[in-house]
Design a protein around this motif. Structure first.
Motif, PDB file in Angstrom:
ATOM      1  N   GLN A   3      21.866 129.800 -49.422  1.00  0.00           N
ATOM      2  CA  GLN A   3      21.155 128.579 -49.048  1.00  0.00           C
ATOM      3  C   GLN A   3      20.581 128.747 -47.639  1.00  0.00           C
ATOM      4  N   LEU A   4      19.373 128.252 -47.474  1.00  0.00           N
ATOM      5  CA  LEU A   4      18.722 128.249 -46.173  1.00  0.00           C
ATOM      6  C   LEU A   4      18.444 126.800 -45.786  1.00  0.00           C
ATOM      7  N   VAL A   5      18.878 126.420 -44.610  1.00  0.00           N
ATOM      8  CA  VAL A   5      18.685 125.051 -44.139  1.00  0.00           C
ATOM      9  C   VAL A   5      17.892 125.087 -42.846  1.00  0.00           C
ATOM     10  N   GLU A   6      16.704 124.478 -42.891  1.00  0.00           N
ATOM     11  CA  GLU A   6      15.817 124.444 -41.726  1.00  0.00           C
ATOM     12  C   GLU A   6      16.015 123.146 -40.955  1.00  0.00           C
ATOM     13  N   SER A   7      15.721 123.207 -39.682  1.00  0.00           N
ATOM     14  CA  SER A   7      15.729 122.014 -38.839  1.00  0.00           C
ATOM     15  C   SER A   7      14.769 122.225 -37.677  1.00  0.00           C
ATOM     16  N   GLY A   8      14.406 121.119 -37.018  1.00  0.00           N
ATOM     17  CA  GLY A   8      13.615 121.211 -35.804  1.00  0.00           C
ATOM     18  C   GLY A   8      12.172 120.786 -35.927  1.00  0.00           C
ATOM     19  N   GLY A   9      11.711 120.458 -37.119  1.00  0.00           N
ATOM     20  CA  GLY A   9      10.331 120.011 -37.255  1.00  0.00           C
ATOM     21  C   GLY A   9      10.152 118.620 -36.690  1.00  0.00           C
ATOM     22  N   GLY A  10       8.903 118.179 -36.658  1.00  0.00           N
ATOM     23  CA  GLY A  10       8.627 116.847 -36.161  1.00  0.00           C
ATOM     24  C   GLY A  10       7.192 116.677 -35.749  1.00  0.00           C
ATOM     25  N   LEU A  11       6.949 115.605 -35.017  1.00  0.00           N
ATOM     26  CA  LEU A  11       5.615 115.260 -34.533  1.00  0.00           C
ATOM     27  C   LEU A  11       5.527 115.579 -33.046  1.00  0.00           C
ATOM     28  N   VAL A  12       4.471 116.274 -32.663  1.00  0.00           N
ATOM     29  CA  VAL A  12       4.289 116.640 -31.259  1.00  0.00           C
ATOM     30  C   VAL A  12       2.806 116.596 -30.918  1.00  0.00           C
ATOM     31  N   GLN A  13       2.497 116.338 -29.684  1.00  0.00           N
ATOM     32  CA  GLN A  13       1.101 116.344 -29.253  1.00  0.00           C
ATOM     33  C   GLN A  13       0.620 117.774 -29.034  1.00  0.00           C
ATOM     34  N   ALA A  14      -0.667 117.951 -29.141  1.00  0.00           N
ATOM     35  CA  ALA A  14      -1.256 119.262 -28.884  1.00  0.00           C
ATOM     36  C   ALA A  14      -0.855 119.746 -27.492  1.00  0.00           C
ATOM     37  N   GLY A  15      -0.507 121.027 -27.425  1.00  0.00           N
ATOM     38  CA  GLY A  15      -0.037 121.610 -26.180  1.00  0.00           C
ATOM     39  C   GLY A  15       1.471 121.576 -26.027  1.00  0.00           C
ATOM     40  N   GLY A  16       2.128 120.842 -26.889  1.00  0.00           N
ATOM     41  CA  GLY A  16       3.582 120.719 -26.816  1.00  0.00           C
ATOM     42  C   GLY A  16       4.307 121.864 -27.488  1.00  0.00           C
ATOM     43  N   SER A  17       5.629 121.721 -27.556  1.00  0.00           N
ATOM     44  CA  SER A  17       6.481 122.775 -28.095  1.00  0.00           C
ATOM     45  C   SER A  17       7.484 122.204 -29.091  1.00  0.00           C
ATOM     46  N   LEU A  18       7.864 123.049 -30.018  1.00  0.00           N
ATOM     47  CA  LEU A  18       8.949 122.743 -30.946  1.00  0.00           C
ATOM     48  C   LEU A  18       9.717 124.031 -31.203  1.00  0.00           C
ATOM     49  N   ARG A  19      10.985 123.867 -31.556  1.00  0.00           N
ATOM     50  CA  ARG A  19      11.805 125.021 -31.925  1.00  0.00           C
ATOM     51  C   ARG A  19      12.409 124.771 -33.296  1.00  0.00           C
ATOM     52  N   LEU A  20      12.086 125.650 -34.231  1.00  0.00           N
ATOM     53  CA  LEU A  20      12.639 125.561 -35.574  1.00  0.00           C
ATOM     54  C   LEU A  20      13.849 126.480 -35.689  1.00  0.00           C
TER      55      LEU A  20
END
Length: 122
Positions: A3-20
């Motif tokens: 099983q693979l479980v992802e997390s960390g997505g979401g809504l961000v403004q252009a130029g921003g950062s996210l970590r999956l």
């Protein structure tokens, strides 16, 4: 099964950062390659974003080079995707993939997560 479980997505403004993050669990003997793919809205084809081997070799889609970084923690069977300088065109469902071998029978597996949504607003 793996099983693979992802997390960390979401809504961000252009130029921003996210970590999956994506954690693999189950009957795992060894994981070779792990990677991230994405599928943009409106039925576009799923495409490779980045992959990393068990030894740490990486490859990236041209569209994310210099902005995204893939890494993994082999002890935790986890892969990460640090996404910086996000653009609206990065908006997509992001899927984790892992290829390796089952611990119970030695057969190979090629498993996918359920996906996590990333939306970048302009």
């Amino acid at each position: 099964q793996v099983q693979l479980v992802e997390s960390g997505g979401g809504l961000v403004q252009a130029g921003g950062s996210l970590r999956l993050s994506c954690a693999a669990s189950g009957r795992i003997l060894r994981i070779n390659a792990m990677g991230w793919y994405r599928q943009a809205p409106q039925g576009k084809q799923r495409e490779l974003v980045a992959r990393i081997s068990s030894g740490g070799s990486t490859n990236y889609a041209d569209s994310v080079k210099g902005r995204f970084t893939i890494s993994r923690d082999n002890a935790k069977n986890t892969v990460y995707l640090q996404m910086n300088s996000l653009k609206p065109e990065d908006t997509a469902d992001y899927y984790c993939n892992a290829q390796g071998y089952y611990s119970n029978n030695g057969y190979g597996f090629d498993s996918w997560g359920q996906g996590t949504q990333v939306t970048v607003s302009s």
